[in-house]
Design an enzyme around this catalytic site. Structure first.
Site, PDB file in Angstrom:
ATOM      1  N   SER B 330       1.662  80.384  -1.276  1.00  0.00           N
ATOM      2  CA  SER B 330       0.905  80.247  -0.026  1.00  0.00           C
ATOM      3  C   SER B 330       1.155  78.926   0.695  1.00  0.00           C
ATOM      4  O   SER B 330       0.789  78.791   1.866  1.00  0.00           O
ATOM      5  CB  SER B 330      -0.584  80.391  -0.307  1.00  0.00           C
ATOM      6  OG  SER B 330      -0.841  81.678  -0.823  1.00  0.00           O
ATOM      7  N   CYS B 388      -4.871  83.953   4.008  1.00  0.00           N
ATOM      8  CA  CYS B 388      -4.833  85.405   4.149  1.00  0.00           C
ATOM      9  C   CYS B 388      -3.405  85.922   4.039  1.00  0.00           C
ATOM     10  O   CYS B 388      -2.540  85.599   4.857  1.00  0.00           O
ATOM     11  CB  CYS B 388      -5.417  85.793   5.507  1.00  0.00           C
ATOM     12  SG  CYS B 388      -5.263  87.545   5.857  1.00  0.00           S
TER      13      CYS B 388
END
Lengths: 364, 636
Positions: B330, B388
Site C-alpha cells: 500500500s 482503500c
C-alpha cells in the site's frame, strides 16, 4: 759471531722481490679490510698469517738450495703418505675428503704437495741431469700424477690442476721435446670426453656454468654472475675503497677468500686491475730472472716452476673471478684471506730467494 | 734423441732452458693480456650494463602502505579507524611441519582453535610464501615470550601491522561495510583498473559498503622507499623515501545516534530502514537488521563465525535496505494517487463506491479489498487515509500499465537509485515490454489491477521506497541518495562537501502534491492506518502504511496472522516524511514478518523522527502500551 750470523741471514733476502711482495700483501690487506666489512679481527688474523709466512720465507731463504733438495724425497714421501691417510681416514667437509685430523690440528696434505711435487721432480731431474732420456720424463710424469690422482679424487680439482701445472713446468723446463709436448696436448684434447665422464656432477656443473652462467643464476652461476657484476660495475676508476656495493651488501660470496679480487676490481676499477697485473708481472719477471741465473739444473727448474706456478695461481684466480675460467677454488696469492696459502706461497718465494742469494756459494 | 748431445754442453743447455723460460714468461704475459682485455671488456665496454645490474642488486623498492582514511559520522564520531598491533606471523614455505610448529608455538603463546581455523582459511586463500597472521593483538608479555624463543621458530616472526577497527561494531555495519584480505578477484579488478601498483604492500581492501565504494579515497597513495639490500634481501639503509599519502577521511551523512535509535527501534525484528534528508539526498540512517560485527572480517574471519553468519536464518549478511526486494504494497498508493491526478485520470472530488472488491468489466474475478465489506464512498484523499484497495484497482485499470510504469519510474522504483555504495539491486517495475522479455507473454489487465496496490510483479527495496518518499517530500527534486556527505583531504585537511545538486526536477502540480500530502498526514491521524504510532506527535507527519504478502492467500481464505507461521507473516511497511510542511526527513521502514505497517513499522518511524526532529530519545514503555491500545482499529 752472532752479529755475523744475522748479517748473513738478512743478506739472503732478495730486496727487490721482498718489497714487491710487501706491496702486494699491503694491497691485499687494504682490500681485505674492505671485503671483511672493516673487521679488525680478520686484519689481525691475516697480519699474523703474514708474519708467520714471512718468517717461514726468511728461514727457507737461509737454507741453501742443496739442503732444500735433500728434503725433496722425504717431503714427497711424507706428502704421499698423508694423502693416502686422507683417502682412508680423512674428514669430510663440504662433500670433499681433504683434511686430515691429527687431533690437535687439521692439515691439508695437498698444500704440502704443492711444493713437494715440483721439488721432487727438480731433485729427480737433477739426479739424472747428465743423461735425460724419455724414460726419465715418463718417470717424472708418474711421480707427479700419483699425488695428483689422490688429490683429484678428494675431490679437489683446482689443487690437482695447479700441482699438475707446477710439475708440468718442471718437466717442460727440463727440456721435454716439443714433439712429445704436442703429442701430450693432443692426447689431453682427445681424452677430454673421458675426463668429462669421470667428473663429479658439481664439477661438470661448474664447467657448464662457465659456458653460460645465466643458466643457473641462483645456484652454481651465482658466484660468477655476482663477481662479474662487481668487476663490471667498478668501471675504469672503481667505486672507491670501502664503497663497493656488491661486496658490502653481501652479494659476493667468499669475498675475503677466493673472490677477494672482485672486491678489489669493484673498488679500484680497471686502473687498479692493471696496476695489480703489472705488479704480478714484475714479481714473475724477477722470479724468471732468478731462474735464468740459477746455478744448478735443480734450482733452475725449481725457481722456474715456482714462478710460473705463482703466475698460474694469480691467473686462474682472476680468470675465474672475472668469468673466463671455471670456478675451481684457487685463492689469489697474497691477497686472499687464509694462512695456509700465504705460507705456501711465501715458502716458494723463500726457495726463490735462497736460490738467488746462495747462487755464488754453489757455483762451481 | 737429438737434444741428448746438448746436455753435455752447459752453455747450450742453459740457452735451451732460458728459451723455455722466456716462452713461459711470454705465455704468462699473453694470458695476463687476455685477462686485461677481459677487464677492459667488462669494466669499460660493458660497464653500464653491470652498473645497472649492481644497482638492481642492491636497491629494492619497499612499499610504504598508507594509513587508511577514517570513516566518521556527520558529527565526527569515528565509525572506522586504524590501530597498530603486533601479530604473530608464519610463512608456510619457510616452516617444515606447520602443525608441529603451531603446536610448539601454542605452548608459549595462546592460540585458540578459532585462531587455527582462521589461519587455515587464510592459508587456503593465499600463497605459501606470504606470511600470514596466526595471532593478532599480541600483548607485551607474549611478545617477550616469543622473543626469547625466537631461535626455535624459523619462518615465524612478529610484525607490527595496522588494523582496521570498527568501534561501534554492529552499528550501521551494512552501510560501513568492512575490509578484508585482498583475494584473486580483487587483484583482477585492481589490475583491470590499473590500480594494482598502488596496492603493493597492501593486504586489505574494502569489500562492501562505504569501505568498498570509497576504496579509492580511503586507501590513499602507497609510498616507496628505495632501500639498499644485501643478497638476503635484508635492508641495510634507506636511499630515498617517497612518503605514503594517507587515505582521505570520509564523513557520512549519517548521525550515529539516530542510527542507534533506529536500530534499537527494530527490537528483535528483522528489517530495514532508510532515512533521507529530502533537501539533498543525504542518508541520515541506513538500517538493515540484524547487522554483523565487521571486526570479524578484518583479520580474516574464522570458519565458525562465517558459518554462523552465513547460515543464520536471519541472514545478517544480507543488506536488506540495499538488496532486499519486497512488494511495496500500500505504500505504492500515494504515488498512484499522484499519478492519477497528474495524468487527469482522477480529480480530488471524484469518488467511488467501494463494495469491498473490484471486478474488471466482463470478468467475475473479485479483486478483494483488505476490508471485507468495503469502505463505502471513497475519494482520493480517503483512499490513502484508509488505504482503500478497491479505489486503486480501478485507478490502475483506468490508467493502464504503460502510464503506471512511465509515471512511477520517475520515483526511482524499478531502477537503481544510484546510492554511493555498491550492490544495489534495481527492483522491478513491471511493464508490458518487461513481461514480453521475461516471460514471452502479453500483459493481462488483471496484472494492471494488482499493480495498483503495489502487488503483482512490483518489487522495491527499502532504499528505493525511501528515495521515492523523499522525492514526494521535496516536491519532485531528484537527489540520488548519498551516504557520504563530505571528504576530508588527507593532505590539506580541508573538508569538502560532496555535491548536492539535484539531478532533475519534476514539475508536479503543487495542488496535486498538496492533496496527496494532506491525505498522507491524515494517515497518521485518527481514522488513519498509522494513528497509533503518532499519538501526541508535536509535528506533522505525512505517511503511508503498507503490507507485503509473503505467502499467497486463496480467494476464499482470510489472512489470520496468528495462524500463519512467523516466517510467513506479512512484511510491514511504512513510508513517511516530516515535518509535513517543511520536510527534513523522509524514510521508509520495512519490518519482515512484522504484520501491519501501522503497528510495527510506523512506531519505528516515530522513534526515529522524534529523535531527529526533537532530539528526544524514545521512551520505550509509553509508546508500546499506547500503540497496543489503539491497534484494534488501526489496520491496513
Amino acid at each position: 759471531m752472532i752479529k755475523r750470523f744475522f748479517t748473513r741471514l738478512t743478506l739472503h733476502i732478495d730486496g727487490f722481490l721482498f718489497f714487491s711482495l710487501i706491496i702486494l700483501m699491503a694491497m691485499g690487506l687494504i682490500v681485505l679490510y674492505s671485503a671483511s666489512g672493516k673487521s679488525p679481527d680478520r686484519i689481525i688474523s691475516q697480519l699474523i698469517n703474514m708474519g708467520v709466512a714471512l718468517t717461514v720465507m726468511w728461514v727457507i731463504a737461509n737454507i741453501p738450495p742443496q739442503h732444500l733438495l735433500r728434503l725433496a724425497v722425504p717431503a714427497y714421501t711424507l706428502g704421499l703418505l698423508l694423502l693416502i691417510s686422507v683417502a682412508l681416514f680423512g674428514d669430510i667437509s663440504h662433500g670433499a675428503r681433504r683434511w686430515l685430523n691429527l687431533g690437535f690440528t687439521k692439515i691439508q696434505p695437498s698444500e704440502l704437495m704443492k711444493l713437494a711435487a715440483p721439488l721432487m721432480l727438480a731433485w729427480y731431474f737433477n739426479r739424472y741431469e747428465t743423461n735425460l732420456r724419455l724414460k726419465n720424463y715418463a718417470i717424472a710424469a708418474i711421480l707427479l700424477l700419483i699425488p695428483v690422482g689422490f688429490i683429484a679424487r678428494q675431490p679437489d680439482l683446482g689443487t690437482s690442476l695447479l700441482i699438475t701445472a707446477s710439475g708440468f713446468y718442471v718437466i717442460f723446463l727440463a727440456g721435454l721435446s716439443w714433439r712429445i709436448l704436442l703429442g701430450i696436448f693432443a692426447a689431453i684434447g682427445a681424452s677430454l670426453p673421458l675426463v668429462w665422464s669421470v667428473m663429479h656432477d658439481y664439477q661438470r656443473q661448474r664447467v657448464l656454468t662457465l659456458l653460460d652462467p645465466s643458466q643457473d643464476p641462483l645456484g652454481a652461476g651465482y658466484h660468477i654472475i655476482q663477481s662479474t657484476i662487481a668487476i663490471g660495475s667498478g668501471g675504469i676508476f672503481g667505486k672507491g675503497w670501502l664503497k663497493g656495493t656488491q661486496a658490502h651488501l653481501d652479494f659476493l660470496p667468499e669475498r675475503t677468500t677466493d673472490f677477494i679480487f672482485a672486491v678489489f676490481a669493484e673498488e679500484f676499477g680497471l686502473v687498479g686491475n692493471i696496476l695489480l697485473v703489472t705488479l704480478f708481472i714484475i714479481i714473475i719477471s724477477r722470479g724468471l730472472l732468478i731462474a735464468a741465473n740459477a746455478p744448478t739444473l735443480a734450482s733452475r727448474l725449481l725457481a722456474g716452476s715456482i714462478t710460473l706456478t705463482f703466475f698460474t695461481y694469480a691467473f686462474v684466480n682472476m680468470g675465474m673471478v672475472s668469468g673466463i675460467l671455471p670456478v675451481v677454488g684457487v685463492p689469489l696469492p697474497l691477497f686472499s684471506y687464509g694462512g695456509t696459502s700465504m705460507v705456501t706461497v711465501l715458502l716458494g718465494f723463500g726457495i726463490l730467494m735462497s736460490i738467488h742469494t746462495h747462487r755464488k756459494l754453489v757455483r762451481t | 734423441m737429438k737434444h741428448r748431445t746438448f746436455l753435455k754442453n752447459h752453455k747450450l743447455e742453459l740457452h735451451s732452458f732460458r728459451i723455455r723460460l722466456a716462452i713461459g714468461g711470454a705465455f704468462a704475459v699473453i694470458l695476463f693480456l687476455v685477462l686485461a682485455s677481459r677487464f677492459f671488456y667488462v669494466q669499460v665496454a660493458q660497464h653500464n650494463h653491470y652498473q645497472t645490474l649492481a644497482e638492481a642488486n642492491r636497491i629494492s623498492i619497499v612499499p610504504i602502505v598508507p594509513n587508511r582514511g577514517l570513516i566518521l559520522d556527520r558529527n565526527g564520531v569515528i565509525l572506522a579507524h586504524n590501530y597498530s598491533a603486533y601479530t604473530l606471523e608464519i610463512t608456510p614455505s619457510k616452516v617444515d611441519g606447520l602443525e608441529a610448529t603451531i603446536d610448539e608455538l601454542a605452548k608459549i603463546i595462546e592460540i585458540t582453535s578459532k585462531d587455527r581455523k582462521r589461519f587455515k582459511k587464510l592459508l587456503d586463500e593465499s600463497h605459501n610464501f606470504e606470511s600470514q597472521p596466526i595471532r593478532t593483538r599480541l600483548n607485551e608479555v607474549e611478545i617477550a615470550r616469543f622473543a626469547v624463543n625466537r631461535y626455535r621458530f624459523p619462518g615465524v616472526e612478529i610484525k607490527a601491522r595496522l588494523f582496521r577497527d570498527y568501534p561501534l561494531a554492529e552499528l550501521a555495519s551494512h552501510a560501513i561495510g568492512y575490509i578484508g584480505r585482498i583475494n584473486d578477484k580483487d587483484l583482477d579488478k585492481l589490475e583491470e583498473n590499473e590500480e594494482i601498483a598502488n596496492y603493493r604492500g597492501s593486504d586489505h581492501i574494502g569489500k562492501i559498503g562505504i569501505e568498498q565504494s570509497y576504496e579509492k579515497q580511503l586507501h590513499g597513495i602507497t609510498g616507496f622507499e628505495q632501500v639498499e639490500t644485501d643478497s638476503g634481501g635484508k635492508a641495510i639503509r634507506t636511499l630515498s623515501r617517497t612518503p605514503a599519502v594517507s587515505g582521505d577521511n570520509v564523513y557520512l551523512a549519517m548521525d550515529t545516534r539516530l542510527q542507534a535509535v533506529a536500530e534499537k527501534a527494530f527490537g528483535d525484528f528483522r528489517g530495514a530502514m532508510v532515512a533521507i534528508d529530502p533537501h539533498n539526498g543525504e542518508v541520515l540512517a541506513f538500517v538493515s537488521q540484524p547487522g554483523f560485527d565487521p571486526n570479524l572480517f578484518v583479520d580474516g574471519i574464522d570458519s565458525a563465525s562465517w558459518d554462523a553468519l552465513n547460515n543464520s536464518p536471519d541472514r545478517p549478511l544480507n543488506n536488506r535496505a540495499l538488496r532486499g526486494l519486497y512488494p511495496p504494497g500500500s505504500t505504492f498508493k500515494p504515488f498512484m494517487a499522484l499519478a492519477g491526478l497528474e495524468l487527469g485520470k482522477r480529480t480530488p472530488s471524484s469518488t467511488i463506491s467501494d463494495p469491498g472488491y473490484y471486478m474488471l468489466p466482463g470478468s467475475s474475478h473479485r479483486y478483494r479489498d483488505w476490508k471485507a465489506g468495503g469502505h463505502g464512498s471513497v475519494d482520493l484523499r480517503k483512499s490513502i487515509v484508509v488505504s482503500c484497495d478497491t479505489y486503486y484497482y480501478g485507478l490502475a485499470n483506468d490508467m493502464g500499465i504503460d502510464n503506471i510504469y512511465n509515471f512511477i519510474k520517475k520515483f526511482g522504483m524499478g531502477s537503481k537509485t544510484g546510492i554511493d555504495i555498491e550492490g544495489e539491486v534495481s527492483g522491478l517495475l513491471a511493464s508490458q515490454e518487461w513481461k514480453k522479455r521475461r516471460f514471452k507473454q502479453r500483459w493481462f489487465p488483471g496484472e494492471t489491477v494488482i499493480t495498483g496496490i503495489g502487488q503483482g510483479y512490483t518489487l522495491t527495496t527499502p532504499l528505493q521506497l525511501a528515495f521515492a518518499t523523499s522525492l514526494l517530500a521535496n516536491s519532485g527534486e531528484l537527489f540520488p541518495p548519498r551516504l557520504v556527505r563530505a571528504i576530508q583531504d588527507s593532505k590539506s585537511n580541508l573538508i569538502k562537501n560532496t555535491s548536492s545538486q539535484p539531478l532533475e526536477k519534476y514539475d508536479f502540480k503543487p495542488e496535486n502534491l498538496k492533496l496527496v500530502r494532506e491525505a498522507m498526514i491524515d494517515v497518521n491521524r485518527p481514522g488513519g492506518t498509522a494513528v497509533a504510532a503518532w499519538l501526541n506527535a508535536p509535528y506533522l507527519v505525512a505517511g503511508k502504511t503498507g503490507t507485503a504478502q509473503v505467502v499467497g492467500i486463496k480467494q476464499t481464505e482470510k489472512y489470520v496472522a496468528s495462524r500463519v507461521q512467523e516466517r510467513h507473516r506479512d512484511h510491514a511497511l511504512y513510508i513517511a516524511y516530516a515535518p509535513a510542511d517543511d520536510p527534513k526527513i523522509a524514510l521508509a521502514v520495512l519490518v519482515e514478518n512484522g504484520g501491519h505497517g501501522g503497528s510495527t513499522a510506523a512506531p519505528i518511524a516515530r522513534k526515529v523522527m522524534d529523535f531527529y526532529l526533537l532530539g528526544k530519545l524514545p521512551n520505550e514503555p509509553k509508546i508500546s502500551t499506547e500503540a497496543a491500545a489503539v491497534e484494534e482499529h488501526a489496520d491496513d
